[in-house]
Design an enzyme around this catalytic site. Sequence first.
Site, PDB file in Angstrom:
ATOM      1  N   ASN A 173     -19.421 -10.479  -2.189  1.00 23.71           N
ATOM      2  CA  ASN A 173     -19.451 -11.706  -2.980  1.00 23.71           C
ATOM      3  C   ASN A 173     -19.894 -11.442  -4.408  1.00 23.71           C
ATOM      4  O   ASN A 173     -20.606 -10.479  -4.688  1.00 23.71           O
ATOM      5  CB  ASN A 173     -20.369 -12.734  -2.315  1.00 23.71           C
ATOM      6  CG  ASN A 173     -19.800 -13.195  -0.988  1.00 23.71           C
ATOM      7  OD1 ASN A 173     -18.654 -12.923  -0.692  1.00 23.71           O
ATOM      8  ND2 ASN A 173     -20.610 -13.862  -0.186  1.00 23.71           N
ATOM      9  N   ILE A 174     -19.491 -12.363  -5.275  1.00 25.86           N
ATOM     10  CA  ILE A 174     -19.768 -12.206  -6.707  1.00 25.86           C
ATOM     11  C   ILE A 174     -20.656 -13.344  -7.195  1.00 25.86           C
ATOM     12  O   ILE A 174     -20.692 -13.650  -8.369  1.00 25.86           O
ATOM     13  CB  ILE A 174     -18.441 -12.150  -7.503  1.00 25.86           C
ATOM     14  CG1 ILE A 174     -17.572 -13.399  -7.219  1.00 25.86           C
ATOM     15  CG2 ILE A 174     -17.656 -10.890  -7.165  1.00 25.86           C
ATOM     16  CD1 ILE A 174     -16.343 -13.516  -8.119  1.00 25.86           C
ATOM     17  N   HIS A 193     -18.188  -5.675  -5.201  1.00 26.95           N
ATOM     18  CA  HIS A 193     -17.112  -6.282  -5.995  1.00 26.95           C
ATOM     19  C   HIS A 193     -17.646  -6.874  -7.299  1.00 26.95           C
ATOM     20  O   HIS A 193     -16.957  -7.643  -7.958  1.00 26.95           O
ATOM     21  CB  HIS A 193     -16.383  -7.363  -5.184  1.00 26.95           C
ATOM     22  CG  HIS A 193     -15.554  -6.799  -4.060  1.00 26.95           C
ATOM     23  ND1 HIS A 193     -15.035  -7.552  -3.033  1.00 26.95           N
ATOM     24  CD2 HIS A 193     -15.148  -5.523  -3.809  1.00 26.95           C
ATOM     25  CE1 HIS A 193     -14.359  -6.775  -2.203  1.00 26.95           C
ATOM     26  NE2 HIS A 193     -14.416  -5.546  -2.642  1.00 26.95           N
ATOM     27  N   THR A 222     -16.818 -12.326   6.913  1.00 28.76           N
ATOM     28  CA  THR A 222     -15.726 -11.649   6.206  1.00 28.76           C
ATOM     29  C   THR A 222     -14.542 -11.464   7.140  1.00 28.76           C
ATOM     30  O   THR A 222     -14.724 -11.146   8.317  1.00 28.76           O
ATOM     31  CB  THR A 222     -16.177 -10.288   5.609  1.00 28.76           C
ATOM     32  OG1 THR A 222     -15.025  -9.613   5.091  1.00 28.76           O
ATOM     33  CG2 THR A 222     -16.887  -9.396   6.604  1.00 28.76           C
ATOM     34  N   SER A 223     -13.335 -11.653   6.579  1.00 32.96           N
ATOM     35  CA  SER A 223     -12.136 -11.468   7.398  1.00 32.96           C
ATOM     36  C   SER A 223     -11.838  -9.984   7.580  1.00 32.96           C
ATOM     37  O   SER A 223     -11.002  -9.617   8.402  1.00 32.96           O
ATOM     38  CB  SER A 223     -10.941 -12.173   6.756  1.00 32.96           C
ATOM     39  OG  SER A 223     -10.778 -11.709   5.432  1.00 32.96           O
TER      40      SER A 223
END
Length: 274
Positions: A107-108, A124, A216-217
Amino acid sequence: MLDDTDIRIAADWLRDARRVVIFSGAGVSAESGIDTFRDDGGLWIDFPPETFATVRGILRTALLRPRRCAEFLHRILEPIAQARPNPAHQALAALDRHVETIVVTQNIDGLHQQAGSPIVHEIHGSLLETCTLRGRFVKLLNRAGLMQVSGAMSCAARSLFPRLRMLWAMRPLVGLSRHGLVRPRVVLFGEALCEPAWTESLAAARTCDLMLVVGTSGVVLPAAMLPSEASANGARVIAIDPDDAGRCDLWLRGAAGAVLPLLLRRAFGETTEL
Ligand code: NAD
C-alpha cells in the site's frame, strides 16, 4: 464464516512465533475508506491500469484527455488524504508488543506507520513522499496537503482549461526542484520495486516463522512471491481475506478489521482501542 477452531489454531501459532512478517495489500485499508483495485467498484474498473498505472499511459492521458487524468488523480488522492488507520492497522501495530513484527506493505497510504507499526517496508512506495526520477527521497507530504491537491484536481476536471489547472494543481507532487525532476514516490507498472525495501522484505520473508497475508489478491508480481518465499523457508502462512486467499496453511475468512483484533485478543488477551 469465520471458524472458531481456525482462530484458536492461528492464536496458538501467533503465540509460538518468534518473528512475524505481515504482508499487506489494499484490503487492509478497505475499512479506512480506500477502495481496493480489483474488487467490484475497484479503481481499475473505471480507470484501467494499462492507461493509468504506467508512466507512458499517464503522460499520454494528461496530454490528450486532461479532464480524465484530473478525475483519476482526484479519485486516487482523496480517499488516501482522508483516511485514518482502522482496527486492522491498530491490531497489527499492537502485535509488535508481543512478538517481533515486520510489516511489508504494497500500500501507498502510510496507514501502518500512522497506526504505530515500528518497521514498515513500503515496497510500492508512498503517496505521501516525493522522489527524484532515480528514486531518491525528496520530500514528505501530509494528508492536508494531499487533500488540497485532490480538491484542485476536482476543480481541474470541471474547468474550461483542464490541462493548465491540472498542471498547476500538481505542483506539490510533480515539478522541478534543486534535485532535478520530482514525482510521487510510487511504483507504477513496469518499474522496479523500492529499494532497500524490497531486498529487506525478501530477507524478512525468508527468516520469519509466521507470515500473515492480509487483504491482497496476490496477483501483483514480484510482491506476490513473498508468501511462497516464507513457506519455502519453513514459515507458516495465514491468510486473512473475505475472498479466496490462494495458497496458505490457514485461511481466516473475514474482514481484516474484525479478524485481526479478535486474533490478538485470543492470542494475548490484547484489546486494541482506536
Ligand atoms: P487487490 O485489489 O488486487 O486485492 C484486494 C484484496 O483485499 C482482495 O483479495 C479482497 O478480497 C481483499 N479485501 C477486500 N476487503 C477486505 C477487508 N476488509 N479485509 C481483508 N481483505 C479484504 O489489491 P492488492 O493485492 O493489494 O494489489 C493492488 C495494488 O494496488 C497493490 O500494489 C496495492 O497495494 C495497490 N493499492 C493500494 C491501495 C492503498 O494504498 N490503500 C489501495 C488500492 C490498491
